[in-house]
Design a protein around this motif. Structure first.
Motif, short mmCIF file in Angstrom:
data_model
loop_
_atom_site.label_atom_id
_atom_site.label_comp_id
_atom_site.label_asym_id
_atom_site.label_seq_id
_atom_site.Cartn_x
_atom_site.Cartn_y
_atom_site.Cartn_z
N THR A 20 0.85 -1.19 0.00
CA THR A 20 0.00 0.00 0.00
C THR A 20 0.89 1.23 0.00
OG1 THR A 20 -0.13 -0.05 2.40
CG2 THR A 20 -1.91 -1.10 1.21
N TRP A 21 0.32 2.37 -0.35
CA TRP A 21 1.04 3.63 -0.38
C TRP A 21 0.57 4.49 0.79
CZ3 TRP A 21 4.32 5.72 -4.36
CH2 TRP A 21 4.64 4.80 -5.35
N TRP A 22 1.54 5.07 1.49
CA TRP A 22 1.25 5.94 2.63
C TRP A 22 1.84 7.31 2.35
CZ3 TRP A 22 -1.87 3.83 6.16
CH2 TRP A 22 -1.91 2.45 6.27
N VAL A 23 1.20 8.35 2.85
CA VAL A 23 1.73 9.71 2.75
C VAL A 23 1.82 10.27 4.16
CG1 VAL A 23 -0.52 10.79 2.35
CG2 VAL A 23 1.55 11.93 1.56
N ILE A 24 2.94 10.95 4.44
CA ILE A 24 3.14 11.54 5.76
C ILE A 24 3.64 12.97 5.58
CG2 ILE A 24 5.49 10.63 6.02
CD1 ILE A 24 4.77 10.26 9.04
N ASP A 25 3.09 13.88 6.37
CA ASP A 25 3.48 15.28 6.33
C ASP A 25 4.57 15.50 7.37
OD1 ASP A 25 3.65 17.99 5.98
OD2 ASP A 25 1.59 18.42 6.58
N ALA A 26 5.74 15.98 6.92
CA ALA A 26 6.88 16.14 7.81
C ALA A 26 6.89 17.49 8.53
CB ALA A 26 8.18 15.99 7.01
N GLU A 27 5.93 18.33 8.27
CA GLU A 27 5.93 19.67 8.85
C GLU A 27 5.83 19.61 10.38
OE1 GLU A 27 3.62 23.94 8.43
OE2 GLU A 27 2.95 22.21 7.25
N GLY A 28 6.85 20.17 11.05
CA GLY A 28 6.86 20.24 12.49
C GLY A 28 7.16 18.94 13.21
N LYS A 29 7.56 17.90 12.49
CA LYS A 29 7.85 16.61 13.12
C LYS A 29 9.37 16.47 13.32
CE LYS A 29 3.59 14.71 12.23
NZ LYS A 29 3.11 14.95 10.92
N PRO A 30 9.80 15.96 14.47
CA PRO A 30 11.23 15.76 14.70
C PRO A 30 11.81 14.73 13.72
CG PRO A 30 10.00 15.60 16.76
CD PRO A 30 9.00 15.65 15.65
N LEU A 31 12.98 15.03 13.19
CA LEU A 31 13.58 14.23 12.12
C LEU A 31 13.79 12.77 12.52
CD1 LEU A 31 14.96 14.02 9.36
CD2 LEU A 31 17.08 14.70 10.46
#
Length: 149
Positions: A20-31
């Protein structure tokens, strides 16, 4: 006497059909936390069919990579280094400068460091798609939002 159930081992052909394909928004998330979550999904450790020597993971799309968060003074102090192999070929670059120049690279390098260091790890890394902005060209795959917890 009751026989024990057989253990499950995924076959490579079976694993490819269940991606399956997942999308995640990296805005404001610790690396680091973001990278460990991505590496878990790429490897397939979040599935009951996980097999260590087979690629059972899913595809991951990361958007807003330029807005990833680093705590403390890591923007100035954290360095990415490389060496060309030639004398005097050592190059060092701060995370802040690298984020301006190529915002996808820090996430790719962080995830790469959390994957196996072999052929399987290199194959897993090809399933990671990182984009600096909020748009991505994978709408046809109907990616689902990946929960960050």
């Amino acid at each position: 006497m009751n026989p024990q159930p057989k253990s499950f081992s995924a076959k490579p052909a079976e694993a490819r059909n269940e991606r399956t394909w997942w999308v995640i928004d990296a805005e404001g998330k610790p690396l680091g936390r973001l990278a460990s979550r991505i590496a878990t999904v790429l490897r397939g450790k979040n599935k009951p069919t996980f097999t260590p020597h087979v690629d059972t993971g899913d595809f991951v799309i990361v958007v807003n990579a330029k807005k990833v968060l680093l705590t403390g003074r890591k923007l100035q102090q954290k360095n990415y280094v490389r060496h060309s192999g030639e004398p005097g070929g050592f190059r060092s670059e701060s995370y802040g400068h690298l984020l301006e120049r190529k915002p996808e690279l820090p996430i790719q390098k962080a995830v790469k460091g959390m994957l196996p260091k072999n052929v399987l790890g290199r194959e897993l890394l090809t399933k990671l798609k990182v984009y600096a902005g909020p748009d991505h060209p994978h709408a046809a795959q109907k990616p689902q939002p990946l929960s960050y917890s």
